[in-house]
Scaffold this motif. Structure first.
Motif, mmCIF file in Angstrom:
data_model
loop_
_atom_site.group_PDB
_atom_site.id
_atom_site.type_symbol
_atom_site.label_atom_id
_atom_site.label_comp_id
_atom_site.label_asym_id
_atom_site.label_seq_id
_atom_site.Cartn_x
_atom_site.Cartn_y
_atom_site.Cartn_z
ATOM 1 N N TYR A 1 16.529 -106.026 -14.002
ATOM 2 C CA TYR A 1 16.487 -104.590 -14.244
ATOM 3 C C TYR A 1 17.906 -104.063 -14.394
ATOM 4 N N ARG A 2 18.036 -102.979 -15.114
ATOM 5 C CA ARG A 2 19.339 -102.392 -15.414
ATOM 6 C C ARG A 2 19.841 -101.638 -14.191
ATOM 7 N N HIS A 3 20.990 -102.046 -13.702
ATOM 8 C CA HIS A 3 21.580 -101.410 -12.520
ATOM 9 C C HIS A 3 21.987 -99.976 -12.857
ATOM 10 N N GLY A 4 21.556 -99.038 -12.037
ATOM 11 C CA GLY A 4 21.896 -97.632 -12.230
ATOM 12 C C GLY A 4 20.936 -96.881 -13.136
ATOM 13 N N TRP A 5 19.940 -97.555 -13.687
ATOM 14 C CA TRP A 5 18.950 -96.921 -14.551
ATOM 15 C C TRP A 5 17.593 -97.046 -13.894
ATOM 16 N N ARG A 6 16.691 -96.188 -14.278
ATOM 17 C CA ARG A 6 15.338 -96.271 -13.762
ATOM 18 C C ARG A 6 14.407 -96.787 -14.857
ATOM 19 N N ASP A 7 13.464 -97.608 -14.429
ATOM 20 C CA ASP A 7 12.370 -98.064 -15.292
ATOM 21 C C ASP A 7 12.836 -98.833 -16.530
ATOM 22 N N ARG A 8 13.926 -99.599 -16.389
ATOM 23 C CA ARG A 8 14.367 -100.489 -17.485
ATOM 24 C C ARG A 8 14.395 -101.906 -16.965
ATOM 25 N N MET A 9 13.708 -102.802 -17.667
ATOM 26 C CA MET A 9 13.675 -104.198 -17.247
ATOM 27 C C MET A 9 13.513 -105.096 -18.461
ATOM 28 N N ARG A 10 13.779 -106.381 -18.232
ATOM 29 C CA ARG A 10 13.513 -107.404 -19.239
ATOM 30 C C ARG A 10 13.267 -108.713 -18.507
ATOM 31 N N THR A 11 12.750 -109.686 -19.219
ATOM 32 C CA THR A 11 12.396 -110.958 -18.586
ATOM 33 C C THR A 11 13.455 -112.038 -18.779
ATOM 34 N N SER A 12 14.587 -111.704 -19.355
ATOM 35 C CA SER A 12 15.678 -112.676 -19.501
ATOM 36 C C SER A 12 16.964 -112.043 -18.974
ATOM 37 N N PRO A 13 17.859 -112.860 -18.413
ATOM 38 C CA PRO A 13 19.072 -112.285 -17.823
ATOM 39 C C PRO A 13 20.042 -111.720 -18.868
ATOM 40 N N ARG A 14 20.026 -112.237 -20.064
ATOM 41 C CA ARG A 14 20.909 -111.774 -21.140
ATOM 42 C C ARG A 14 20.097 -111.533 -22.403
ATOM 43 N N PRO A 15 20.591 -110.706 -23.320
ATOM 44 C CA PRO A 15 19.849 -110.476 -24.561
ATOM 45 C C PRO A 15 19.832 -111.736 -25.426
ATOM 46 N N PRO A 16 18.752 -111.995 -26.125
ATOM 47 C CA PRO A 16 18.657 -113.203 -26.949
ATOM 48 C C PRO A 16 19.733 -113.286 -28.036
ATOM 49 N N ILE A 17 20.191 -112.165 -28.539
ATOM 50 C CA ILE A 17 21.207 -112.178 -29.592
ATOM 51 C C ILE A 17 22.517 -112.769 -29.087
ATOM 52 N N LEU A 18 22.766 -112.667 -27.788
ATOM 53 C CA LEU A 18 24.005 -113.194 -27.232
ATOM 54 C C LEU A 18 24.055 -114.712 -27.355
ATOM 55 N N ARG A 19 22.956 -115.364 -27.085
ATOM 56 C CA ARG A 19 22.907 -116.824 -27.230
ATOM 57 C C ARG A 19 23.146 -117.237 -28.685
ATOM 58 N N LEU A 20 22.572 -116.484 -29.618
ATOM 59 C CA LEU A 20 22.783 -116.759 -31.039
ATOM 60 C C LEU A 20 24.248 -116.604 -31.416
ATOM 61 N N LEU A 21 24.886 -115.532 -30.962
ATOM 62 C CA LEU A 21 26.291 -115.309 -31.287
ATOM 63 C C LEU A 21 27.196 -116.390 -30.719
ATOM 64 N N TRP A 22 26.954 -116.814 -29.479
ATOM 65 C CA TRP A 22 27.751 -117.899 -28.892
ATOM 66 C C TRP A 22 27.518 -119.196 -29.661
ATOM 67 N N GLY A 23 26.295 -119.447 -30.073
ATOM 68 C CA GLY A 23 25.988 -120.647 -30.855
ATOM 69 C C GLY A 23 26.683 -120.647 -32.204
ATOM 70 N N LEU A 24 26.681 -119.498 -32.878
ATOM 71 C CA LEU A 24 27.376 -119.399 -34.162
ATOM 72 C C LEU A 24 28.880 -119.547 -33.996
ATOM 73 N N SER A 25 29.411 -119.013 -32.914
ATOM 74 C CA SER A 25 30.834 -119.166 -32.641
ATOM 75 C C SER A 25 31.182 -120.631 -32.401
ATOM 76 N N LEU A 26 30.381 -121.308 -31.614
ATOM 77 C CA LEU A 26 30.613 -122.726 -31.355
ATOM 78 C C LEU A 26 30.468 -123.543 -32.638
ATOM 79 N N GLY A 27 29.468 -123.222 -33.448
ATOM 80 C CA GLY A 27 29.282 -123.917 -34.722
ATOM 81 C C GLY A 27 30.459 -123.740 -35.652
ATOM 82 N N GLY A 28 30.987 -122.530 -35.733
ATOM 83 C CA GLY A 28 32.178 -122.291 -36.563
ATOM 84 C C GLY A 28 33.376 -123.067 -36.060
ATOM 85 N N PHE A 29 33.538 -123.129 -34.738
ATOM 86 C CA PHE A 29 34.644 -123.892 -34.170
ATOM 87 C C PHE A 29 34.520 -125.377 -34.498
ATOM 88 N N VAL A 30 33.305 -125.903 -34.412
ATOM 89 C CA VAL A 30 33.085 -127.315 -34.725
ATOM 90 C C VAL A 30 33.395 -127.589 -36.197
#
Length: 129
Positions: free
Chosen positions: A83-112
């Protein structure tokens, strides 16, 4: 032939490292903008469409589940949520947004890609003598 190979490897090294840098910056921006999310155990209503949890301040929160969440939690009466700290009634079932994993993967792929191109340039340089 070697000039063409050198040019191609040079282009791939610049594009690879440039993409790694750009996607890495985008990932850091998304990570920073995401804010603080704290874990909690949520109880699901009998219909499985609403999650209720108690936050760190002792307040009861509730949020409707998305269709994907309902499908993933089918038949469960509890769920691990964030749940979002300091907000009411906001939650999700993953600790980070899914787009973040995609961005890190694309960054790693570009580096490779960039690293393989640089290594290929050195190999070509030493094979030429």
């Amino acid at each position: 032939m070697t000039n063409a190979l050198d040019a191609i490897l040079e282009i791939f090294s610049w594009v690879g490292f440039g993409a790694a840098f750009a996607f890495g910056i985008a990932a850091v921006v998304v990570w920073a903008a995401d804010g603080s999310w704290l874990p909690a155990e949520a109880y699901l209503d009998d219909d499985g469409l609403t999650a209720r949890w108690i936050d760190a301040d002792g307040e009861v929160n509730s949020a409707p589940l998305t269709a994907d969440d309902v499908a993933g939690l089918a038949g469960a009466d509890r769920a691990q949520i964030w749940y979002r700290h300091g907000w009411r009634d906001r939650m999700r079932t993953s600790p980070r947004p899914p787009i973040l994993r995609l961005l890190w993967g694309l960054s790693l792929g570009g580096f490779v890609v960039g690293a393989v191109a640089v290594i290929g340039s050195f190999v070509a340089l030493f094979l030429r003598g």
